[in-house]
Enzyme design. Structure first.
Site, PDB file in Angstrom:
ATOM      1  N   CYS A  90       0.828  -1.204   0.000  1.00 40.40           N
ATOM      2  CA  CYS A  90       0.000   0.000   0.000  1.00 40.40           C
ATOM      3  C   CYS A  90       0.870   1.264   0.000  1.00 40.40           C
ATOM      4  O   CYS A  90       1.490   1.570  -1.013  1.00 40.40           O
ATOM      5  CB  CYS A  90      -1.001  -0.033   1.148  1.00 40.40           C
ATOM      6  SG  CYS A  90      -2.366   1.148   0.905  1.00 40.40           S
ATOM      7  N   HIS A 180      -3.809  -4.851   0.317  1.00 45.37           N
ATOM      8  CA  HIS A 180      -3.386  -5.442   1.589  1.00 45.37           C
ATOM      9  C   HIS A 180      -3.649  -6.944   1.579  1.00 45.37           C
ATOM     10  O   HIS A 180      -4.676  -7.411   1.092  1.00 45.37           O
ATOM     11  CB  HIS A 180      -4.147  -4.808   2.755  1.00 45.37           C
ATOM     12  CG  HIS A 180      -3.840  -3.359   2.948  1.00 45.37           C
ATOM     13  ND1 HIS A 180      -2.791  -2.918   3.729  1.00 45.37           N
ATOM     14  CD2 HIS A 180      -4.443  -2.254   2.460  1.00 45.37           C
ATOM     15  CE1 HIS A 180      -2.764  -1.591   3.719  1.00 45.37           C
ATOM     16  NE2 HIS A 180      -3.743  -1.167   2.956  1.00 45.37           N
ATOM     17  N   GLU A 182      -2.360  -8.498   4.698  1.00 42.18           N
ATOM     18  CA  GLU A 182      -1.963  -8.742   6.092  1.00 42.18           C
ATOM     19  C   GLU A 182      -3.099  -8.619   7.094  1.00 42.18           C
ATOM     20  O   GLU A 182      -2.937  -8.950   8.268  1.00 42.18           O
ATOM     21  CB  GLU A 182      -0.832  -7.772   6.484  1.00 42.18           C
ATOM     22  CG  GLU A 182      -1.257  -6.329   6.732  1.00 42.18           C
ATOM     23  CD  GLU A 182      -1.446  -5.507   5.477  1.00 42.18           C
ATOM     24  OE1 GLU A 182      -1.564  -4.281   5.599  1.00 42.18           O
ATOM     25  OE2 GLU A 182      -1.490  -6.078   4.368  1.00 42.18           O
TER      26      GLU A 182
END
Length: 243
Positions: A90, A180, A182
């Protein structure tokens, strides 16, 4: 044990599940949280890989607004120059694009928020990390800026109709992900409750965004935990070569 330097520009985006996957894959994580004043090393000496996460800062912030990003750019530049295995996510991907000679801007189509899909590009089939992914993997988006121009010579690995530069590789081992991988549901709720502009731009309400993200998180783990393990392989290979 191979050492991964983990740069956390903001406590709002910790490594979360990605950190667990990388630890399970045998990496030693050296985590530096910039919002807590934890210092970054001057260079990547003794480091086998680099992970740079996201945050509410903008890649377009002036130095006086986000001074902590100056050192992050410096380390990313070193990683590009030495082809150190790197995963920049990001905000990290946007900074990577900048230091590699590309550019970012405020997203032309507004914030991209929530669970969605990206599509692999043809070049991804020959890539060691992206090759085994499904054609259209699930991801979690949360960004206001975009990478509008990739570095010269970068390889585009994944796109979607809204923002084409979703994943790219610089050199052989330096990767940028606009999306993302995570997150967990609690982190997504924190983002949704703290970003009224992003939520409004999505056309959805907080509860819908969170419900869709929660539903997709098992699929994210199924796809991206093996991806993290493949990235860990690159880091371990560099550690072996360095020793």
């Amino acid at each position: 044990m191979a050492r991964l330097l983990v740069v956390v520009p903001s406590d709002t985006d910790p490594p979360t599940r990605l950190g667990e996957w990388l630890t399970d894959a045998g990496l030693e994580l050296d985590e530096r949280r910039l919002s807590r004043g934890e210092a970054l090393p001057a260079d990547l000496t003794g480091v086998d890989g680099l992970l740079v996460l996201g945050g509410p800062q903008s890649s377009l912030d002036a130095e006086e607004v986000s001074p902590e990003l100056v050192e992050v750019r410096h380390l990313l530049g070193q990683a590009v120059a030495a082809d150190v295995p790197t995963l920049a996510i990001c905000l990290g991907a946007q900074l990577l694009a900048q230091v590699g000679g590309g550019s970012t801007r405020v997203g032309a189509d507004g914030p991209e928020v929530g669970a969605t899909l990206v599509a692999k590009r043809d070049a991804a089939d020959a890539d060691p990390l992206f090759g085994p992914l499904p054609l259209s993997p699930d991801v979690l988006e949360w960004h206001h800026d975009e990478v509008d121009r990739l570095p010269a010579g970068a390889t585009l690995l994944a796109s979607n109709p809204r923002y084409p530069n979703q994943a790219f590789r610089v050199g052989e081992h330096v990767y940028g992900l606009q999306f993302h991988i995570e997150t967990d549901p609690a982190l997504v709720r924190q983002w949704a409750e703290g970003d009224a502009v992003g939520v409004a731009g999505s056309g959805l309400d907080v509860e819908t965004i969170c419900a869709r993200a929660t539903a997709v998180h098992p699929d994210l783990a199924e796809v991206w935990a093996p991806f993290a393990a493949r990235f860990a392989d690159l880091v371990r290979a560099r550690a072996t070569h360095r020793s």
